[in-house]
Write a protein that holds these residues in place. Structure first.
Motif, mmCIF file in Angstrom:
data_model
loop_
_atom_site.group_PDB
_atom_site.id
_atom_site.type_symbol
_atom_site.label_atom_id
_atom_site.label_comp_id
_atom_site.label_asym_id
_atom_site.label_seq_id
_atom_site.Cartn_x
_atom_site.Cartn_y
_atom_site.Cartn_z
ATOM 1 N N ASN A 1 22.787 51.828 -11.054
ATOM 2 C CA ASN A 1 22.165 50.793 -11.885
ATOM 3 C C ASN A 1 20.766 50.422 -11.415
ATOM 4 O O ASN A 1 20.122 49.562 -12.004
ATOM 5 N N ASP A 2 20.288 51.075 -10.324
ATOM 6 C CA ASP A 2 18.950 50.772 -9.819
ATOM 7 C C ASP A 2 17.890 51.269 -10.797
ATOM 8 O O ASP A 2 18.147 52.188 -11.601
ATOM 9 N N PRO A 3 16.683 50.679 -10.736
ATOM 10 C CA PRO A 3 15.589 51.190 -11.565
ATOM 11 C C PRO A 3 15.289 52.650 -11.222
ATOM 12 O O PRO A 3 15.523 53.106 -10.101
ATOM 13 N N ARG A 4 14.736 53.363 -12.180
ATOM 14 C CA ARG A 4 14.458 54.779 -11.961
ATOM 15 C C ARG A 4 13.441 54.971 -10.834
ATOM 16 O O ARG A 4 13.457 55.992 -10.137
ATOM 17 N N SER A 5 12.595 54.000 -10.618
ATOM 18 C CA SER A 5 11.582 54.131 -9.568
ATOM 19 C C SER A 5 12.225 54.303 -8.191
ATOM 20 O O SER A 5 11.721 55.049 -7.343
ATOM 21 N N LEU B 1 20.582 61.522 -9.359
ATOM 22 C CA LEU B 1 19.680 62.106 -8.367
ATOM 23 C C LEU B 1 19.395 63.568 -8.679
ATOM 24 O O LEU B 1 18.236 64.022 -8.592
ATOM 25 N N MET B 2 20.410 64.316 -9.037
ATOM 26 C CA MET B 2 20.209 65.730 -9.349
ATOM 27 C C MET B 2 19.323 65.904 -10.573
ATOM 28 O O MET B 2 18.487 66.812 -10.639
ATOM 29 N N ALA C 1 14.206 60.788 -4.319
ATOM 30 C CA ALA C 1 13.922 62.204 -4.570
ATOM 31 C C ALA C 1 12.669 62.652 -3.826
ATOM 32 O O ALA C 1 12.614 63.767 -3.290
ATOM 33 N N ASP C 2 11.663 61.790 -3.760
ATOM 34 C CA ASP C 2 10.431 62.138 -3.043
ATOM 35 C C ASP C 2 10.677 62.270 -1.541
ATOM 36 O O ASP C 2 10.080 63.134 -0.878
ATOM 37 N N VAL C 3 11.535 61.419 -1.008
ATOM 38 C CA VAL C 3 11.882 61.533 0.419
ATOM 39 C C VAL C 3 12.515 62.889 0.696
ATOM 40 O O VAL C 3 12.193 63.556 1.690
#
Length: 876
Positions: A280-284, A313-314, A290-292
């Motif tokens: 439910n977290d924001p996409r940011s 995440l995938m 994903a950047d990590v």
């Protein structure tokens, strides 16, 4: 009144949830008015003391059926909850689930119905008893889970009569669910104080094993405590020490990852990063995770997350591909059929619940007639989503109307998939566990028949007690609970492998059984494929392994897996990979060039087989032969004037001592032994004193002879042959006495010199007593100096053959050799110390024989005309 309190609590719960969700706790008056509106007791009615009535609208069950005893079910059939706005003045609309139906959760719910119907048709388990069910959709929401838990615990009647037990319909015995750990925790906190058993099929958080906080919780799936430890052992088994960690920001993910990280630390596994997020977290936030992952250097990623989080995440990672990663997954997502569509994750390995077979389940799941589908809103929604059609013509949708050609037999969906019944079997076992508990509470064996009494009222507390004791097998699957309400932990090791068609298939390659002895839990019986279809295990380390011969030195400010490989110091080795330290070799051993093995140090001594030893031995024997030849020449011409004038007796004794001097140098060559060490120094000291004594005697004779030629001199009678012999014997005896004392008190002995050279052993003779050694040398030096002084005094005597000059020159060489010998002897290392000593012996011996005897032998052999008394006595 307990049940009345629950009715009131259910009404107030919606208000509290609204306050918590909307953050409007400061509107006290509105809240108070709303609370009065929702209060659960009818005030002013005459029978209010004996009845409780729920004023809110009960939530309709997704599936329900009446029975003598009711089993509740809670599944996340939807994954989203519609947001509701509250004005705190009117009753809010009921909360509804949104989004598409989760086919896998619907599959679990229908499997529960199948198990209950199978039990109802059984003649052995609960004969004559009908089990009913109330299955609710929790929308994967804690808020909805708590509401459903209150509703199930309150009972199934809208009005509860405290004075009439018979008014109650089928009684709730236990609840199956929820699929997630966080909702299960919330549910257990609600129903636990009322001793209502909860049996979860998929909640794996290790925290739920705490019986003080969750006294009525059971589960048929193993605790994450075992899975986390198994994942750490799996990572260690493949040599990965540098990993990334991803987890759901939930009780399941946080507790599971905490246990994993603790186990990983014990296995000396380092974590480059540990990130968390929730669906439910924001996409940011998901983008940041994903950047990590994209920026990281760790090839291996351990993901302790739920299916909902991993799917998001995938999808995010597939938008901007990163370098290939080796995923290690927990059972919550690694065996989920919907995850297999992410082909870039091929090679993923993880743990899954063991596969099983449930006869008749597939036929039951596919037995969906249009009548059954239309009678259930949930099945209707599933049908319309699966076939993209509408059972009824609706104006608000542009979907086509289902025309009856839809064939569920051909549908490829997690709902219809019964090829690998993993978690489904956990639901199946949970139903049977509750049924066995009810059976044990109401049934008795009489005359080989089972009789069950459904009239006798039982409560959930009795079922709780019986659940702790269940121990049975169903379809070959054992079911029992330990003191924490957990089953025996067993997992399958699964691997995502690409088929010939390019699709990802879930292949079982091994298993993990925590009940086996330590070190034997893992068993891999099939080959694995890795990321990018590699056949070799990928490498994921912060620093490459340190080879033997080096040791690890940690890099400042980095984890213990990041280090530099430093060669071992001189004299030390490391014989294992990734050694943290080097250790010294034993005293008589030395490292090889690679410094990974200790070899016996080479033993060094002056040998007869090496070039230096051969040269010195040759000169030694040559010198001895020269002395013998000279003695032979002198003996052959013993009557000649030059031999007679040279004091033939002392000359022969001198030649004999020189022969011994040459030969004693041989005792210094070869491996030292106890006898050779004692012989070499003492023989050298005694023979050289004998030699110098003879030279000294000859010098004194020369001086005395010329003194005797003076008128009135009678000196020679005091230094005749007897006195000469006595002089030689006396001087030699003193040296013999010194050497005897040396050998008695502290004789030389062989020793291994380990200090001069660290990499080799020098075999040498220890002096025993340094004082004795330097006394021997000092005595030789004293006689040499005395002889040299006398020779200098006699050097200008006026005769044609001045032997004093030859003695002077020979003693000058002798003294020069031994003066230079001292610093050379002290500074020469190892076998060269012995070589210096031999060289000094040979040089001084050759100096004596050549200076004293060579001129005379030359005259005797080549100038016989000068070997006359006239020439010898003629003065120049």
């Amino acid at each position: 009144m307990e049940m009345c309190a629950l009715f009131i609590a259910l009404g107030l719960f919606e208000m509290n949830s609204a306050l918590a969700l909307n953050g409007s706790g400061d509107v006290i008056e509105q809240w108070y008015g709303y609370a009065q509106l929702k209060a659960g007791i009818e005030v002013g009615t005459e029978d209010s003391s004996s009845t409780c009535q729920l004023q809110s609208t009960p939530r309709l069950a997704a599936f329900s059926m009446g029975g003598d005893y009711i089993i509740g079910g809670v599944f996340s059939i939807h994954y989203n909850l519609q947001a509701v706005k509250h004005n705190y003045t009117t009753m809010p609309e009921p909360v509804v689930c949104t989004g598409r139906i989760e086919p896998r959760e619907l599959h679990f719910a229908r499997a529960m119905i199948f198990a209950i119907e199978e039990i109802n048709n059984s003649t052995k388990l609960l004969p004559g008893i009908t089990l009913g069910y109330q299955i609710h959709d929790s929308c994967a929401s804690v808020t909805m889970v708590v509401k459903v838990a209150f509703q199930l615990t309150n009972g199934l009647d809208p009005v509860y009569y405290t004075s009439d037990n018979c008014s109650q319909s089928g009684m709730l015995m236990a609840i199956i669910g929820e699929s997630g750990s966080t909702p299960s925790i919330s549910m257990s906190r609600v129903i636990g104080p009322f001793d209502v058993p909860q049996v979860s099929h998929f909640a794996t958080c290790a925290c739920l094993s705490n019986k003080q906080q969750y006294p009525s919780f059971f589960r048929t799936i193993p605790s994450d405590q075992f899975q986390a430890e198994a994942l750490a052992k799996l990572v260690k088994q493949f040599g990965w020490t540098w990993i990334g960690a991803v987890r759901s920001d939930s009780d399941y993910g946080n507790n599971g990852m905490a246990t994993f990280l603790k186990a990983a630390q014990k296995e000396r596994i380092c974590v480059e990063y540990s990130v968390s997020f929730y669906r439910n977290d924001p996409r940011s936030r998901i983008q940041r995770v994903a950047d990590v992952i994209r920026r990281s250097t760790a090839i291996v990623i351990v993901a302790f997350a739920g299916f909902g989080e991993m799917k998001l995440l995938m999808e995010e990672l597939s938008l901007v591909p990163s370098s290939p990663r080796q995923w290690i997954g927990s059972e919550a997502w690694v065996t989920h059929p919907d995850m297999l569509k992410f082909t870039f994750c091929a090679g993923t390995i993880g743990f899954g619940i063991p596969r099983s077979v449930i006869p008749g389940l597939r036929d039951f799941l596919l037995d969906l007639s249009p009548t059954k589908v239309a009678a259930s809103p949930v099945l209707t929604e599933f049908w319309e989503d699966a076939f993209n059609c509408s059972l009824k013509k609706r104006a608000a949708t542009d979907k086509r109307v289902c025309d009856g050609t839809e064939d569920i037999q051909k549908l490829q969906s997690p709902y219809t998939d019964t090829s690998e019944l993993r978690v489904t079997n956990m639901v199946y076992k949970a139903v049977y566990a509750i049924a066995h508990a009810i059976h044990n509470a109401v049934c008795q064996e009489k005359n080989s028949t089972t009789q069950c009494d459904k009239i006798t009222r039982i409560d959930s507390k009795q079922i709780l007690t019986e659940l702790k004791k269940v121990n049975f097998s169903q379809n070959g699957y054992h079911v029992s609970f330990d003191a924490n309400g957990d089953p025996v932990p067993k997992y399958e090791l699964v691997n995502w492998q690409k088929s010939s068609s390019g699709r990802i298939e879930l292949v079982t390659v091994g298993y993990y059984d925590a009940s086996l002895p330590v070190g034997q839990e893992f068993h891999i019986y099939k080959s694995l494929t890795w990321v990018e279809d590699r056949t070799q295990v990928p490498v994921s380390v912060c620093s490459d392994s340190c080879r033997p011969g080096t040791h690890k030195v940690l890099q400042k400010g980095k984890p213990i897996c990041c280090y530099d490989c430093i060669p071992c110091p001189e004299g030390e080795i490391s014989n294992a990979t990734d050694s943290t330290d080097c250790f010294p070799c034993p005293k008589e051993f030395w490292p090889n060039t690679e410094r990974d093995t200790c070899f016996a140090k080479p033993v060094e001594f002056l040998s007869f087989t090496e070039v230096l030893g051969i040269i010195l031995a040759t000169f030694s024997i040559g010198g001895a032969c020269l002395a013998v030849i000279t003695a032979t020449v002198f003996f052959h011409h013993r009557t000649s004037p030059i031999v007679r004038a040279n004091n033939s007796e002392l000359s022969f004794l001198l030649l004999f001592s020189l022969t011994l001097c040459f030969l004693c140098s041989l005792t210094f060559i070869g491996a030292p032994s106890e006898w050779s060490c004692m012989l070499r120094h003492t023989a050298f000291g005694i023979t050289f004193v004998l030699c110098i004594s003879c030279v000294l005697g000859k010098t004194i004779v020369v001086l005395m002879a010329f003194k005797a030629t003076l008128p009135g001199s009678n000196v020679m009678k005091w230094f005749g042959p007897p006195q000469q012999r006595m002089t030689v014997v006396s001087f030699t005896f003193i040296q013999v006495l010194i050497c005897t004392v040396w050998l008695v008190l502290s004789p030389p002995f062989p020793m291994k010199n380990l200090t001069t050279y660290k990499e080799k052993i020098i075999l040498e003779c220890a002096l025993g007593s340094s004082v004795a050694f330097w006394t021997v040398l000092g005595y030789i030096g004293l006689l040499s100096v005395f002889c040299f002084v006398l020779a200098v005094l006699a050097r200008k005597l006026p005769d044609n053959f001045n032997e004093a000059k030859l003695i002077t020159f020979s003693m000058l060489i002798f003294c020069a050799v031994w003066i230079t010998f001292i610093p050379a002897y002290v500074s020469s290392p190892g076998k060269f110390t012995v070589a210096v000593e031999i060289f000094a012996i040979l040089a001084s011996s050759f100096g004596l024989i050549l200076c004293i005897f060579a001129p005379k032998c030359f005259i005797i052999v080549f100038k016989p005309e000068k070997n006359t008394k006239k020439h010898v006595m003629n003065k120049t």
